[in-house]
Design a protein around this motif. Structure first.
Motif, mmCIF file in Angstrom:
data_model
loop_
_atom_site.group_PDB
_atom_site.id
_atom_site.type_symbol
_atom_site.label_atom_id
_atom_site.label_comp_id
_atom_site.label_asym_id
_atom_site.label_seq_id
_atom_site.Cartn_x
_atom_site.Cartn_y
_atom_site.Cartn_z
ATOM 1 N N HIS A 219 0.836 -1.207 0.000
ATOM 2 C CA HIS A 219 0.000 0.000 0.000
ATOM 3 C C HIS A 219 0.868 1.253 0.000
ATOM 4 C CE1 HIS A 219 -4.254 -0.761 0.119
ATOM 5 N NE2 HIS A 219 -4.148 -1.671 1.064
ATOM 6 N N ALA A 220 1.904 1.243 0.846
ATOM 7 C CA ALA A 220 2.771 2.415 0.961
ATOM 8 C C ALA A 220 3.493 2.698 -0.354
ATOM 9 C CB ALA A 220 3.785 2.200 2.082
ATOM 10 N N LEU A 221 3.991 1.648 -1.005
ATOM 11 C CA LEU A 221 4.680 1.838 -2.284
ATOM 12 C C LEU A 221 3.720 2.344 -3.355
ATOM 13 C CD1 LEU A 221 7.023 -1.296 -2.470
ATOM 14 C CD2 LEU A 221 7.629 1.050 -1.855
ATOM 15 N N THR A 222 2.489 1.864 -3.321
ATOM 16 C CA THR A 222 1.493 2.300 -4.305
ATOM 17 C C THR A 222 1.214 3.792 -4.173
ATOM 18 O OG1 THR A 222 0.471 0.102 -4.237
ATOM 19 C CG2 THR A 222 -0.815 1.887 -5.221
ATOM 20 N N ILE A 223 1.093 4.246 -2.937
ATOM 21 C CA ILE A 223 0.856 5.674 -2.704
ATOM 22 C C ILE A 223 2.063 6.489 -3.169
ATOM 23 C CG2 ILE A 223 0.502 7.428 -0.919
ATOM 24 C CD1 ILE A 223 -1.014 5.208 0.672
ATOM 25 N N CYS A 224 3.269 6.000 -2.868
ATOM 26 C CA CYS A 224 4.485 6.694 -3.320
ATOM 27 C C CYS A 224 4.525 6.810 -4.837
ATOM 28 C CB CYS A 224 5.727 5.945 -2.840
ATOM 29 S SG CYS A 224 5.994 5.972 -1.060
ATOM 30 N N MET A 225 4.094 5.750 -5.510
ATOM 31 C CA MET A 225 4.112 5.757 -6.967
ATOM 32 C C MET A 225 3.128 6.790 -7.518
ATOM 33 S SD MET A 225 3.010 2.792 -9.624
ATOM 34 C CE MET A 225 1.363 2.881 -8.927
ATOM 35 N N ILE A 226 1.916 6.804 -6.984
ATOM 36 C CA ILE A 226 0.901 7.732 -7.470
ATOM 37 C C ILE A 226 1.357 9.174 -7.255
ATOM 38 C CG2 ILE A 226 -1.466 8.564 -7.095
ATOM 39 C CD1 ILE A 226 -2.164 5.632 -6.399
ATOM 40 N N GLU A 227 2.018 9.432 -6.119
ATOM 41 C CA GLU A 227 2.495 10.782 -5.811
ATOM 42 C C GLU A 227 3.878 11.052 -6.402
ATOM 43 O OE1 GLU A 227 2.319 10.999 -1.568
ATOM 44 O OE2 GLU A 227 0.164 11.427 -1.553
ATOM 45 N N MET A 228 4.514 10.006 -6.981
ATOM 46 C CA MET A 228 5.875 10.100 -7.518
ATOM 47 C C MET A 228 6.831 10.645 -6.464
ATOM 48 S SD MET A 228 5.354 11.015 -11.561
ATOM 49 C CE MET A 228 6.976 10.386 -11.984
ATOM 50 N N ASP A 229 6.740 10.051 -5.276
ATOM 51 C CA ASP A 229 7.563 10.454 -4.140
ATOM 52 C C ASP A 229 8.773 9.521 -4.066
ATOM 53 O OD1 ASP A 229 8.709 11.059 -1.708
ATOM 54 O OD2 ASP A 229 6.797 11.249 -0.639
ATOM 55 N N GLU A 230 9.867 9.912 -4.737
ATOM 56 C CA GLU A 230 11.050 9.039 -4.828
ATOM 57 C C GLU A 230 11.706 8.820 -3.474
ATOM 58 O OE1 GLU A 230 15.382 8.839 -7.107
ATOM 59 O OE2 GLU A 230 13.836 10.238 -7.787
ATOM 60 N N ASP A 231 11.826 9.866 -2.672
ATOM 61 C CA ASP A 231 12.487 9.736 -1.374
ATOM 62 C C ASP A 231 11.750 8.745 -0.481
ATOM 63 O OD1 ASP A 231 14.398 11.546 -2.145
ATOM 64 O OD2 ASP A 231 13.414 13.264 -1.190
ATOM 65 N N ARG A 232 10.438 8.879 -0.447
ATOM 66 C CA ARG A 232 9.637 7.982 0.396
ATOM 67 C C ARG A 232 9.684 6.552 -0.144
ATOM 68 N NH1 ARG A 232 8.330 6.629 5.230
ATOM 69 N NH2 ARG A 232 6.441 5.373 5.307
ATOM 70 N N PHE A 233 9.613 6.394 -1.455
ATOM 71 C CA PHE A 233 9.679 5.075 -2.080
ATOM 72 C C PHE A 233 10.995 4.391 -1.715
ATOM 73 C CE2 PHE A 233 10.391 2.007 -5.426
ATOM 74 C CZ PHE A 233 9.131 1.492 -5.689
ATOM 75 N N ASP A 234 12.093 5.143 -1.829
ATOM 76 C CA ASP A 234 13.409 4.594 -1.516
ATOM 77 C C ASP A 234 13.500 4.210 -0.042
ATOM 78 O OD1 ASP A 234 16.297 4.203 -2.480
ATOM 79 O OD2 ASP A 234 16.556 5.454 -0.695
ATOM 80 N N LYS A 235 12.934 5.021 0.835
ATOM 81 C CA LYS A 235 12.983 4.722 2.265
ATOM 82 C C LYS A 235 12.208 3.453 2.590
ATOM 83 C CE LYS A 235 12.082 6.546 6.881
ATOM 84 N NZ LYS A 235 11.568 7.675 7.703
ATOM 85 N N VAL A 236 11.024 3.295 2.004
ATOM 86 C CA VAL A 236 10.225 2.089 2.262
ATOM 87 C C VAL A 236 10.984 0.853 1.802
ATOM 88 C CG1 VAL A 236 8.103 0.855 1.646
ATOM 89 C CG2 VAL A 236 8.003 3.292 2.179
ATOM 90 N N LEU A 237 11.550 0.908 0.599
ATOM 91 C CA LEU A 237 12.289 -0.243 0.076
ATOM 92 C C LEU A 237 13.516 -0.554 0.937
ATOM 93 C CD1 LEU A 237 12.507 -0.218 -3.824
ATOM 94 C CD2 LEU A 237 11.231 -1.733 -2.335
ATOM 95 N N THR A 238 14.295 0.472 1.247
ATOM 96 C CA THR A 238 15.518 0.272 2.019
ATOM 97 C C THR A 238 15.213 -0.295 3.394
ATOM 98 O OG1 THR A 238 16.610 2.097 0.855
ATOM 99 C CG2 THR A 238 17.559 1.418 2.958
ATOM 100 N N THR A 239 14.177 0.207 4.040
ATOM 101 C CA THR A 239 13.798 -0.279 5.370
ATOM 102 C C THR A 239 13.434 -1.759 5.324
ATOM 103 O OG1 THR A 239 12.988 1.915 6.010
ATOM 104 C CG2 THR A 239 12.195 0.037 7.288
#
Length: 298
Positions: A93-113
């Motif tokens: 869910h979190a990655l999907t929201i990051c994608m829709i908002e094109m939030d690269e920093d947040r996407f990277d943080k979720v993946l890295t965590t």
């Protein structure tokens, strides 16, 4: 801006359309628009909202509490939850929201965590692949555009390349030739296969996207791989899927060949004795275990 039916929202959020209608009426949660012909539809803002609502609701928040939150409060709570949650669905869910908002920093943080918490392989299998499946659904409903798809694919690709570079093959490892047929550009699956293969100490000759037959022939004669792996999502330009599989089987008869992809799986193709079909690319793990056992027995 994209538009969605209530059934689209149901598929993307996991919340039943009937429930969405009740929440809309009782809490004024959604704000449907109407076309010139009076058909109800929802926009990007409604989709982002309902994805956040679904995540909060799945984590025990009552809908009355969620409905009283401002958009900023809701987003902050979602970030707080996904930072500490190990639930795979929450991370998707979190990655999907990051994608829709094109939030690269947040996407990277979720993946890295997630990579730190559960490891790269489990992050790919349990979070990235379900997420990519959701991207397919979003694409079908028109929820994302090509720019968003490329944005996400490149971020995932970068993570894969870094992980692959960290693996060191052993002297006793086998040689795997990985490629995509000419015209095929979606390489996430074979990049992940490359990571799995190298993590077991084997050598990978990676040709990547859109490999012409003449180049494949030349490299094969040069390196003489033990195994070949490819994924056929779209049909090769000059052959039917059956013709292409036959070419691989005949031309590279001394190698074991693994094929996967939409043009192969469930298509009732005939395979030569040296060709094996994978329904999912992660099935390469079983092959790697068998190879490892063979090496140990020797």
């Amino acid at each position: 801006m994209s538009s969605y039916s209530i059934k689209d929202l149901e598929q993307l959020s996991g919340i039943k359309a009937h429930t969405l209608r009740i929440w809309e009426q009782r809490y004024n949660l959604l704000n449907p628009k109407r076309t010139d012909t009076n058909i109800r539809y929802y926009d990007d803002g409604d989709l982002k909202l309902i994805l956040n609502v679904a995540l909060l609701n799945d984590n025990g928040f009552k809908i009355s509490k969620i409905a009283s939150m401002s958009l900023s409060e809701m987003k902050e709570e979602v970030i707080r939850l996904t930072d500490r949650s190990l639930t795979h669905d929450d991370q998707v869910h979190a990655l999907t929201i990051c994608m829709i908002e094109m939030d690269e920093d947040r996407f990277d943080k979720v993946l890295t965590t997630n990579i730190i918490k559960i490891g790269f392989e489990q992050t790919m299998l349990n979070i990235i692949y379900p997420f990519l499946s959701k991207i397919g659904l979003l694409w079908q409903t028109g929820a994302i555009n090509p720019a968003q798809e490329h944005f996400i694919s490149n971020l995932v690709r970068q993570k894969l390349i870094v992980a692959i570079d960290g693996q060191i093959p052993s002297i006793s490892g086998k040689k795997f030739l990985l490629f995509l047929p000419e015209g095929e550009l979606h390489e996430i699956s074979i990049l992940f296969a490359s990571y799995l293969i190298k993590s077991k100490g084997h050598k990978v000759i990676y040709l990547g996207q859109s490999t012409p037959k003449r180049d494949l022939d030349a490299v094969y004669d040069l390196v003489e791989p033990d195994y070949i792996l490819t994924v056929m999502t779209s049909c090769p330009p000059d052959d039917s899927p059956q013709e292409y599989v036959d070419y691989l089987s005949t031309r590279f008869s001394k190698s074991q060949i693994f094929v996967s992809g939409y043009q192969v799986v469930g298509q009732d193709l005939q395979f030569g004795p040296n060709v094996k079909q994978f329904s999912y690319i992660r099935e390469i793990k079983d092959v790697l275990e068998e190879i490892g056992q063979g090496i140990l027995e020797k």
